[in-house]
Design an enzyme around this catalytic site. Structure first.
Site, PDB file in Angstrom:
ATOM      1  N   VAL A 146       0.865  -1.178   0.000  1.00  0.00           N
ATOM      2  CA  VAL A 146       0.000   0.000   0.000  1.00  0.00           C
ATOM      3  C   VAL A 146       0.901   1.229   0.000  1.00  0.00           C
ATOM      4  O   VAL A 146       1.975   1.238   0.623  1.00  0.00           O
ATOM      5  CB  VAL A 146      -0.934   0.019   1.230  1.00  0.00           C
ATOM      6  CG1 VAL A 146      -1.619   1.375   1.376  1.00  0.00           C
ATOM      7  CG2 VAL A 146      -1.980  -1.069   1.109  1.00  0.00           C
ATOM      8  N   CYS A 147       0.470   2.260  -0.702  1.00  0.00           N
ATOM      9  CA  CYS A 147       1.164   3.551  -0.708  1.00  0.00           C
ATOM     10  C   CYS A 147       2.614   3.381  -1.166  1.00  0.00           C
ATOM     11  O   CYS A 147       2.885   2.620  -2.093  1.00  0.00           O
ATOM     12  CB  CYS A 147       1.045   4.182   0.678  1.00  0.00           C
ATOM     13  SG  CYS A 147       1.352   5.957   0.744  1.00  0.00           S
ATOM     14  N   THR A 148       3.554   4.056  -0.532  1.00  0.00           N
ATOM     15  CA  THR A 148       4.948   3.982  -0.944  1.00  0.00           C
ATOM     16  C   THR A 148       5.591   2.639  -0.632  1.00  0.00           C
ATOM     17  O   THR A 148       6.766   2.415  -0.946  1.00  0.00           O
ATOM     18  CB  THR A 148       5.779   5.106  -0.297  1.00  0.00           C
ATOM     19  OG1 THR A 148       5.609   5.066   1.122  1.00  0.00           O
ATOM     20  CG2 THR A 148       5.349   6.470  -0.822  1.00  0.00           C
ATOM     21  N   THR A 166       0.850   3.506  -6.424  1.00  0.00           N
ATOM     22  CA  THR A 166       1.405   3.980  -5.160  1.00  0.00           C
ATOM     23  C   THR A 166       0.686   5.276  -4.821  1.00  0.00           C
ATOM     24  O   THR A 166      -0.295   5.647  -5.481  1.00  0.00           O
ATOM     25  CB  THR A 166       2.942   4.193  -5.279  1.00  0.00           C
ATOM     26  OG1 THR A 166       3.475   4.512  -3.998  1.00  0.00           O
ATOM     27  CG2 THR A 166       3.270   5.313  -6.250  1.00  0.00           C
TER      28      THR A 166
END
Length: 279
Positions: A146-148, A166
């Site tokens: 998830v995300c970065t 991202t």
């Protein structure tokens, strides 16, 4: 809903409840009232799930997917960290590991990585963490983030040639690790499943639950979580937020993105913007 459909729903509801510690007694009552022997085999698994934790990770990146994956009946969720000491998130929430990097199962069904800011940048330059991800990721049935966290997967060489997403503010960096950026809440490419920024972890977790079980199981988990997004503002993406808000948030990444780009280039990744080395 037909009687047959209702019985099926009640069985899967009881299964999901059984995986929820705070509703375990309710699951027991349902199991007594309804015949659970007819539960499809697909509703119970034996997955080994490794969820990486590291200092400075974003708490919701981890908690959203963890809530959903912990609801998989029969699955074992491992909270993996370098040591058994508490891991403090970017908002000072402390999480307790259940196993170290070295002790985590070698063969995982799901490898999951959360994102963050400076904590993720530090993790991307930690040989121990990168070695763990590269090793477990090569054998895992599913590799997710998830995300970065996707950039951390990329730093370990796990996204080259894959479509991925991202956080919107770091999207351009996916090309540095050899991934093909896709603007979507959840992106699945073969056995790679990546989520966008922070709150997308709930969507990613539900997607994995539905994939490993079935839609009814995932819908039950969604209802138990009362996950029905209706935010008070429409500012969750750069397209929906007021331009001045988007500009302000983008400014917050003006120092972070170059640092992350430089860290990747220093590890041998090629960046057309800075003419960095080819991996």
């Amino acid at each position: 809903m037909t009687p047959s459909e209702r019985r099926s729903f009640l069985r899967v509801a009881a299964a999901a409840l059984a995986a929820s510690p705070w509703l375990a007694s309710a699951a027991e009552d349902m199991s007594k009232e309804h015949d659970m022997h007819a539960m499809p085999a697909s509703w119970k698994g034996a997955e080994q799930i490794g969820m990486l934790m590291y200092p400075g990770m974003t708490a919701l990146d981890f908690v959203g997917p963890q809530h959903m994956l912990a609801g998989l009946v029969g699955a074992k969720v491992h909270h993996v960290a370098k040591t058994m000491s508490a891991v403090v998130s970017d908002t000072q929430l402390a999480f307790m590991p259940t196993v170290t990097l070295d002790e985590a199962p070698r063969d995982l069904d799901i490898l999951f990585v959360p994102g963050g800011g400076d904590g993720t940048l530090a993790a991307m330059q930690d040989p121990h963490i990168l070695a763990f991800l590269a090793d477990r990721g090569r054998r895992a049935k599913w590799v997710s983030s998830v995300c970065t966290g996707s950039l951390l997967l990329g730093a370990a060489g796990l996204l080259k040639g894959y479509q991925a997403t991202t956080h919107w503010a770091t999207h351009e960096l996916l090309t540095v690790v050899g991934a093909a950026p896709v603007q979507a809440r959840v992106v699945r490419d073969r056995n790679r499943i990546t989520g966008a920024g922070v709150s997308a972890g709930l969507d990613l977790g539900l997607s994995i639950v539905g994939m490993l079980r079935d839609p009814a199981y995932a819908q039950t988990m969604q209802l138990l979580a009362e996950y029905a997004p209706d935010p008070p503002y429409s500012a969750g993406t750069p397209l929906s937020a007021p331009p001045e808000v988007t500009k302000m948030v983008a400014e917050m990444f003006k120092d972070f993105n170059p640092k992350m780009r430089a860290a990747l280039v220093s590890q041998g990744f090629y960046d057309s913007a800075s003419k960095g080395p080819q991996q």
